[in-house]
Enzyme design. Structure first.
Site, PDB file in Angstrom:
ATOM      1  N   ASP A 265      16.386  14.160 -19.318  1.00 10.66           N
ATOM      2  CA  ASP A 265      17.098  13.375 -18.310  1.00 10.66           C
ATOM      3  C   ASP A 265      16.243  12.229 -17.780  1.00 10.66           C
ATOM      4  O   ASP A 265      15.079  12.421 -17.415  1.00 10.66           O
ATOM      5  CB  ASP A 265      17.503  14.297 -17.145  1.00 10.66           C
ATOM      6  N   GLU A 302      17.259  10.279 -22.349  1.00  3.49           N
ATOM      7  CA  GLU A 302      18.150   9.394 -21.618  1.00  3.49           C
ATOM      8  C   GLU A 302      17.283   8.320 -20.982  1.00  3.49           C
ATOM      9  O   GLU A 302      16.399   8.626 -20.177  1.00  3.49           O
ATOM     10  CB  GLU A 302      18.928  10.129 -20.529  1.00  3.49           C
TER      11      GLU A 302
END
Length: 596
Positions: A265, A302
């Site tokens: 993330d 990401e």
């Protein structure tokens, strides 16, 4: 290239309750209702500094336990806890992952190239919202043609339901999903269905409730925050142990739970000034474990940096990750099918942006970003990276859930527009990812929901959401209260509609596109240099070629006639597509795939 090796510290073993608390003056282990004074663990170097051990602690059996620091009578959960059956503020419970009898000995894994990923949130994927219930849908996903299922974060958070990005105990699986034993069953079942598992993990911040890490040591850098709070200490004093903590967590997912990859993330929020960035260590560790287990392991970042260094090999000063998300693809597709151009969509108000993304991977590769007010990104070296390293989508949890009302494309667009988005995502050069329910045009929203037990935290979260939408020009009056249980409930998928009308029609299209992708090597094997694209902004059509395959898309309401692009019609989104002589007629909002 030699990499620093952070060997995973076993959570269970002869000294399974050892704890790192370098700033504590005293530590007492509370285990099974008994107190065990802990002593500093003897060591030979700085890697042993700050560790405490209890030599008389229970060596076996399931035990509830916690730690009393400096005479405090309130026990704290283990930073490496595997189970929190009574919530993130309660005692930890031991869990031995080695007792599970795996049935997936024949599993060979999945490579990212040629794969299709399916992103899902366990709490809203099924009515029950559990790992076991999700496992019952794996045959459906296999029939759709899915290669990987990507689970939004499952680590323990405070409350009953949450997106997962408020997790505070990275080693524990949320009990509401079924806990760690259910997680092992899910991965085993996925492998039996021929599907790999990618776990979304969050190493850039911790949630606002139940984060006790700062009580144990310098896990965070106070005053040096990111969007979500204090940054994790990756490069300050004591960061050797913090990095080991994180790398041990990576190893846990890949070894103990046998996942096939991790989605990392918001790596742009990992503040690390060391010469060897922690992402590089992630890549090296995954490669080591991949060699150990004999199957591919995939790390996908990401990132909104548009920095291909994440993907370049480590021997040329890259980080050596297998993939990264490309937001530019999403933005270009979203604008093309919806016409929305506010906020960060403004730079993508041309089919030329979509054509550039299809050819080059990034739109912003050194160009000016009006949303950021500066130049952004850098070009991808086509000789060093395959297009499959970019994971793309037309919808995902962020791009839906971070809209004011959590509305999907399917809640405002007709079948034809949804079909165009599907064709772009599944025939483009990159690795496609679908968001749960997208394949049948789910009419249910996917909204931002929380269940913070603390009223003040719930209020602050709701008010913060409203402020976030101001820059995108959305009406704050329509933003649902994330603390309202109905916000969570209405976000659950309605599986009954998948067999009805245009929902069923769209589902069949997704199945056909995935099958075509799997059976047509030119769609997945070729490099960046093998993609050609042309477009007409006024007539609203775009055509791109991948080897012997051409994809024609008409974004206009009216029909368009183009020169014939191939000898064979491989797929059409509308029965009214006509090929006559040297021409192809596309009705409004339709696409066709042709082969030479």
């Amino acid at each position: 290239m030699t990499q620093q090796n952070y060997a995973a510290k076993p959570v269970q073993g002869p000294q399974r309750f050892d704890i790192w608390a370098p700033e504590a003056g005293s530590v007492t282990l509370l285990a099974g209702g008994e107190r065990y004074p802990m002593v500093r663990r003897p060591g030979t170097g700085p890697e042993d500094d700050g560790w405490w051990t209890a030599t008389e602690a229970p060596a076996a059996g399931e035990v509830d336990y916690g730690y009393l620091l400096d005479g405090d009578e309130t026990p704290l959960p283990d930073p490496r806890t595997r189970r929190q059956p009574e919530g993130v503020h309660a005692l930890s419970r031991t869990f031995d992952p080695g007792t599970y009898q795996w049935q997936d000995t024949g599993w060979q894994g999945r490579a990212l190239q040629r794969a299709v990923i399916y992103e899902l949130h366990l709490g809203t994927f099924t009515p029950e919202g559990t790992l076991d219930a999700a496992a019952a849908k794996l045959d459906y996903l296999a029939g759709l043609g899915i290669d990987y299922v990507e689970l939004l974060p499952v680590n323990a958070f405070n409350g009953t339901h949450n997106w997962g990005y408020d997790g505070v105990q990275w080693f524990a699986v949320h009990e509401g999903y079924g806990g760690p034993a259910a997680y092992q069953r899910f991965v085993d079942a996925a492998h039996a269905a021929g599907i790999g598992v990618i776990q979304d993990v969050v190493y850039n911040h911790l949630g606002p409730s139940g984060n006790y890490l700062p009580r144990f040591g310098p896990y965070l850098k106070h005053g040096e925050g990111n969007t979500w709070g204090d940054s994790v200490n990756l490069d300050g004093p004591g960061s050797d142990h913090v990095r080991r903590y994180i790398l041990d967590n990576v190893a846990m997912w890949l070894r103990d739970y046998r996942v096939d990859g991790l989605r990392l993330d918001a790596v742009h929020a990992l503040k690390d000034e060391r010469a060897v960035h922690i992402l590089e260590e992630f890549g090296a560790l995954a490669d080591d474990i991949s060699a150990e287990v004999g199957r591919p392991l995939t790390l996908i970042a990401e990132s909104d940096l548009n920095n291909p260094r994440l993907l370049y090999p480590r021997n040329v000063n890259g980080y050596g990750l297998a993939g990264q998300w490309s937001d530019d693809f999403h933005h270009a597709v979203h604008v093309s099918v919806s016409g929305e151009t506010t906020g960060y969509y403004s730079d993508f108000d041309s089919l030329g942006a979509l054509a550039k993304v299809l050819r080059d991977g990034f739109f912003h590769d050194g160009s000016y970003s009006s949303f950021r007010g500066r130049r952004h990104g850098r070009p991808i070296d086509a000789g060093a990276v395959h297009p499959a390293a970019l994971v793309v989508c037309s919808q995902n949890h962020d791009q839906i859930g971070n809209r004011a009302t959590g509305d999907r494309l399917s809640q405002s667009l007709p079948y034809g527009s949804l079909a165009l988005a599907a064709v772009l995502t599944l025939t483009g050069p990159f690795t496609p990812m679908l968001f749960m329910g997208e394949e049948y045009g789910a009419s249910t929203p996917w909204q931002f929901f929380t269940s913070h037990p603390e009223p003040e935290l719930g209020k602050a979260t709701a008010e913060g959401r409203i402020r976030e939408f101001e820059r995108m020009g959305w009406d704050p009056a329509v933003v649902p209260d994330p603390q309202d249980p109905a916000t969570f409930t209405r976000s659950k998928l309605d599986w009954a509609e998948a067999s009805e009308g245009d929902h069923a029609r769209l589902l069949e299209l997704y199945r056909a596109l995935i099958l075509l992708r799997r059976s047509t090597p030119d769609l997945t094997a070729l490099g960046f240099e093998d993609t050609e694209a042309e477009f007409d902004d006024d007539a609203r059509w775009l055509r791109f070629r991948r080897g012997g395959v051409q994809v024609l898309l008409n974004f206009a309401e009216q029909a368009v006639t183009l020169d014939r692009a191939g000898a064979e019609l491989l797929l059409a989104t509308d029965d009214a597509v006509r090929i006559e002589g040297g021409k192809v007629e596309l009705p409004g909002l339709s696409a066709a795939v042709l082969g030479d």
